[in-house]
Design a protein around this motif. Structure first.
Motif, PDB file in Angstrom:
ATOM      1  N   MET A 120      36.543  -0.595   0.366  1.00 51.55           N
ATOM      2  CA  MET A 120      36.605  -1.865  -0.365  1.00 51.55           C
ATOM      3  C   MET A 120      35.369  -2.059  -1.232  1.00 51.55           C
ATOM      4  N   GLU A 121      34.232  -1.589  -0.753  1.00 54.69           N
ATOM      5  CA  GLU A 121      33.028  -1.645  -1.582  1.00 54.69           C
ATOM      6  C   GLU A 121      33.207  -0.782  -2.829  1.00 54.69           C
ATOM      7  N   ASP A 122      33.857   0.384  -2.650  1.00 58.71           N
ATOM      8  CA  ASP A 122      34.133   1.258  -3.793  1.00 58.71           C
ATOM      9  C   ASP A 122      35.029   0.563  -4.815  1.00 58.71           C
ATOM     10  N   ASP A 123      35.851  -0.382  -4.327  1.00 57.40           N
ATOM     11  CA  ASP A 123      36.725  -1.148  -5.212  1.00 57.40           C
ATOM     12  C   ASP A 123      36.014  -2.344  -5.840  1.00 57.40           C
ATOM     13  N   GLY A 124      34.706  -2.502  -5.549  1.00 62.48           N
ATOM     14  CA  GLY A 124      33.925  -3.543  -6.206  1.00 62.48           C
ATOM     15  C   GLY A 124      33.572  -4.758  -5.362  1.00 62.48           C
ATOM     16  N   LEU A 125      33.971  -4.786  -4.105  1.00 70.67           N
ATOM     17  CA  LEU A 125      33.603  -5.922  -3.257  1.00 70.67           C
ATOM     18  C   LEU A 125      32.195  -5.749  -2.713  1.00 70.67           C
ATOM     19  N   SER A 126      31.518  -6.856  -2.484  1.00 73.65           N
ATOM     20  CA  SER A 126      30.218  -6.779  -1.825  1.00 73.65           C
ATOM     21  C   SER A 126      30.448  -6.382  -0.372  1.00 73.65           C
ATOM     22  N   ARG A 127      29.410  -5.913   0.286  1.00 77.40           N
ATOM     23  CA  ARG A 127      29.539  -5.505   1.687  1.00 77.40           C
ATOM     24  C   ARG A 127      30.049  -6.668   2.540  1.00 77.40           C
ATOM     25  N   GLU A 128      29.475  -7.843   2.349  1.00 81.75           N
ATOM     26  CA  GLU A 128      29.871  -9.005   3.148  1.00 81.75           C
ATOM     27  C   GLU A 128      31.339  -9.365   2.907  1.00 81.75           C
ATOM     28  N   ALA A 129      31.739  -9.341   1.644  1.00 76.31           N
ATOM     29  CA  ALA A 129      33.133  -9.661   1.316  1.00 76.31           C
ATOM     30  C   ALA A 129      34.080  -8.605   1.880  1.00 76.31           C
ATOM     31  N   ALA A 130      33.681  -7.340   1.821  1.00 74.78           N
ATOM     32  CA  ALA A 130      34.516  -6.257   2.354  1.00 74.78           C
ATOM     33  C   ALA A 130      34.655  -6.376   3.870  1.00 74.78           C
ATOM     34  N   GLU A 131      33.549  -6.655   4.557  1.00 70.23           N
ATOM     35  CA  GLU A 131      33.611  -6.825   6.014  1.00 70.23           C
ATOM     36  C   GLU A 131      34.520  -7.993   6.382  1.00 70.23           C
ATOM     37  N   ALA A 132      34.384  -9.079   5.649  1.00 73.32           N
ATOM     38  CA  ALA A 132      35.223 -10.260   5.907  1.00 73.32           C
ATOM     39  C   ALA A 132      36.695  -9.940   5.624  1.00 73.32           C
ATOM     40  N   ALA A 133      36.964  -9.193   4.567  1.00 70.56           N
ATOM     41  CA  ALA A 133      38.350  -8.843   4.213  1.00 70.56           C
ATOM     42  C   ALA A 133      38.984  -7.960   5.287  1.00 70.56           C
ATOM     43  N   VAL A 134      38.248  -6.989   5.797  1.00 75.03           N
ATOM     44  CA  VAL A 134      38.763  -6.113   6.853  1.00 75.03           C
ATOM     45  C   VAL A 134      39.038  -6.931   8.114  1.00 75.03           C
ATOM     46  N   ARG A 135      38.102  -7.782   8.481  1.00 77.40           N
ATOM     47  CA  ARG A 135      38.263  -8.617   9.671  1.00 77.40           C
ATOM     48  C   ARG A 135      39.471  -9.549   9.533  1.00 77.40           C
ATOM     49  N   ARG A 136      39.579 -10.190   8.363  1.00 80.25           N
ATOM     50  CA  ARG A 136      40.708 -11.098   8.097  1.00 80.25           C
ATOM     51  C   ARG A 136      42.043 -10.369   8.141  1.00 80.25           C
ATOM     52  N   ALA A 137      42.094  -9.202   7.517  1.00 78.50           N
ATOM     53  CA  ALA A 137      43.339  -8.423   7.484  1.00 78.50           C
ATOM     54  C   ALA A 137      43.763  -8.036   8.895  1.00 78.50           C
ATOM     55  N   ASP A 138      42.823  -7.572   9.700  1.00 78.48           N
ATOM     56  CA  ASP A 138      43.151  -7.183  11.072  1.00 78.48           C
ATOM     57  C   ASP A 138      43.617  -8.380  11.891  1.00 78.48           C
ATOM     58  N   GLU A 139      42.929  -9.500  11.745  1.00 79.86           N
ATOM     59  CA  GLU A 139      43.311 -10.710  12.486  1.00 79.86           C
ATOM     60  C   GLU A 139      44.681 -11.211  12.056  1.00 79.86           C
ATOM     61  N   THR A 140      44.943 -11.200  10.757  1.00 84.41           N
ATOM     62  CA  THR A 140      46.236 -11.667  10.248  1.00 84.41           C
ATOM     63  C   THR A 140      47.368 -10.779  10.746  1.00 84.41           C
ATOM     64  N   ARG A 141      47.175  -9.468  10.683  1.00 85.11           N
ATOM     65  CA  ARG A 141      48.221  -8.550  11.149  1.00 85.11           C
ATOM     66  C   ARG A 141      48.465  -8.710  12.642  1.00 85.11           C
ATOM     67  N   ALA A 142      47.402  -8.868  13.405  1.00 81.52           N
ATOM     68  CA  ALA A 142      47.553  -9.056  14.850  1.00 81.52           C
ATOM     69  C   ALA A 142      48.297 -10.360  15.147  1.00 81.52           C
ATOM     70  N   ARG A 143      47.927 -11.431  14.478  1.00 78.35           N
ATOM     71  CA  ARG A 143      48.592 -12.728  14.675  1.00 78.35           C
ATOM     72  C   ARG A 143      50.049 -12.657  14.256  1.00 78.35           C
ATOM     73  N   TRP A 144      50.302 -12.044  13.104  1.00 75.10           N
ATOM     74  CA  TRP A 144      51.653 -11.933  12.565  1.00 75.10           C
ATOM     75  C   TRP A 144      52.553 -11.183  13.544  1.00 75.10           C
ATOM     76  N   THR A 145      52.083 -10.039  14.044  1.00 74.99           N
ATOM     77  CA  THR A 145      52.884  -9.233  14.953  1.00 74.99           C
ATOM     78  C   THR A 145      53.110  -9.960  16.277  1.00 74.99           C
TER      79      THR A 145
END
Length: 190
Positions: A120-145
């Motif tokens: 995600m950093e390679d795609d232009g996100l800051s480290r903090e934003a990338a970490e938050a995006a990964v965490r959010r995505a994992d939490e959302t997928r877990a909640r959704w399932t």
């Protein structure tokens, strides 16, 4: 030929593995986007099939009837595509949409959080934003399932094969999955 369902997270590796496996098996590779389009054709509202699903179950909790209609529409669309075999489907819950079908190879592709953050950093996100995006995505997928199926998305017992891209290259992962898919127990039968 086989039907392979590849559950993947937000890293690029899962889709790359799905595409590589499809190429190795000589079959189409489809993602959730195609099923969402089909769900809309089956009467699910575009608002429900699109961004609202990505926001996770907070909205779903209030929409039990629409949630069931959405899942049934996705199952119908995917069933139509897998009826003849020869398909690689990638998303984060396709293995659950196909859970009652014999002969489907259910694969989960994982990668360490750090490599997902770097992508995600390679795609232009800051480290903090990338970490938050990964965490959010994992939490959302877990909640959704959990909300839709009452299951833990990360439970390895839901999969026939778990492939960790930490130690394997994408090419090696593709070769392992394709070889497994060619085994007789994953042949599509009448």
């Amino acid at each position: 030929m086989p039907v392979v369902s590849i559950a993947r997270g937000c890293e690029r590796g899962g889709q790359a593995v799905a595409e590589g496996v499809a190429a190795a098996l000589g079959c189409p590779c489809v993602g959730r986007e195609i099923l969402v389009e089909a769900a809309v054709e089956l009467g699910v509202s575009p608002g429900l099939a699109g961004p609202r699903i990505e926001r996770g179950p907070r909205v779903w909790d209030r929409l039990a009837t629409e949630r069931r209609a959405y899942v049934v529409a996705l199952q119908a669309a995917l069933a139509e595509r897998v009826a003849g075999g020869d398909l690689v489907y990638h998303s984060y819950a396709g293995h659950l949409l196909l859970q009652d079908l014999p002969g489907v190879l259910r694969v989960r592709v994982i990668a360490p959080s750090e490599s997902r953050v770097r992508a995600m950093e390679d795609d232009g996100l800051s480290r903090e934003a990338a970490e938050a995006a990964v965490r959010r995505a994992d939490e959302t997928r877990a909640r959704w399932t959990r909300t839709i199926y009452g299951l833990d998305w990360a439970d390895p017992a839901l999969y026939d094969l778990v492939v960790n891209l930490d130690q394997l290259s994408t090419a090696d992962a593709c070769a392992i999955v394709a070889q497994t898919a060619r085994q007789p127990q994953f042949a599509v039968t009448d």
